[in-house]
Design a protein around this motif. Sequence first.
Motif, PDB file in Angstrom:
ATOM      1  N   HIS A  40     -54.348   3.450  39.071  1.00 57.30           N
ATOM      2  CA  HIS A  40     -53.317   3.596  38.046  1.00 57.30           C
ATOM      3  C   HIS A  40     -51.904   3.711  38.610  1.00 57.30           C
ATOM      4  O   HIS A  40     -50.938   3.796  37.839  1.00 57.30           O
ATOM      5  CB  HIS A  40     -53.638   4.795  37.143  1.00 57.30           C
ATOM      6  N   ARG A  46     -49.495   4.144  35.349  1.00 55.23           N
ATOM      7  CA  ARG A  46     -48.965   5.349  34.702  1.00 55.23           C
ATOM      8  C   ARG A  46     -47.470   5.181  34.436  1.00 55.23           C
ATOM      9  O   ARG A  46     -46.697   4.823  35.315  1.00 55.23           O
ATOM     10  CB  ARG A  46     -49.196   6.579  35.576  1.00 55.23           C
ATOM     11  N   MET A  76     -52.137  11.644  32.982  1.00 55.11           N
ATOM     12  CA  MET A  76     -51.927  10.212  33.140  1.00 55.11           C
ATOM     13  C   MET A  76     -51.130   9.612  31.972  1.00 55.11           C
ATOM     14  O   MET A  76     -50.274   8.760  32.168  1.00 55.11           O
ATOM     15  CB  MET A  76     -53.277   9.497  33.280  1.00 55.11           C
TER      16      MET A  76
END
Length: 267
Positions: A81, A91, A140
């Motif tokens: 991410h 993110r 996140m």
Amino acid sequence: MKLKLIMSGLAAFGVMAGTSSAFAQEEAARNAIAERLAPVGQLCLQGQDCGTASAPPAAASSGGGDIDGGDIYSNVCSACHETGAAGAPIRGDEEAWAARVEQGFATLLDHSINGIGAMPARGGNPNLSDEEMEAATKYMVEPVMDVSDIGSTSNDEEAVAEEAPATNAEEDMAAASGEQPAADSGSSLNGEALYSSLGCVACHANGVAGAPLIGDAEAWGPRIDQGKDTLYQSVFNGKGAMPPRGASQGSDEEIMAVVDYMVSQVQ
């Protein structure tokens, strides 16, 4: 004479003790360096044997003993991410997260816990609890979603039933990739959904390790010329950098459906 022997023995003992101490200090220094250089996490895709290759338990934050979602994210989730590996939304990327945020936090948490697309359940760390997954998921999505009023996982099942509309596997995979589901070909197996759920998308959507990109007619041309039976066997047995069955647990019929789907994208 006896006094000399005693003094010599004490001197020898002192040398041995000093040598042992120096060795212990050197060993401790080497261990400390190795610990500092150790990787903080591993990339683990759906279908791989993630086993115990997982991050250490999350540390408690200094704010009253709550689970530190940022620490879990850094150790487990950031590998994908922060880089976008295997199509993972980065993110803080509002555009990539927009469609996902609309599904509601309960659905996003369900995906984090149970896995979706190329992402394995619990990000590949089976030791993480539901509460730890909730904390990591909150961290996140925090830059793109208001999580201040979101409750704990104790009501997750009820929340998912209320917030998440019933979807089939194809629709789930389409939501994860941002693509529209393909029309039903009439087959009992959906090759497009399996293409994502078996983890094939991780390599064939990005050209990882020389994998032919889906939809690339030039790359697929020579392969298609060999015939589907040869393509099937290549996946069953592995070829080049691709492990047998693409490292998935898919059945022969499921793998054949995936091959049919990928071939259909260039014909």
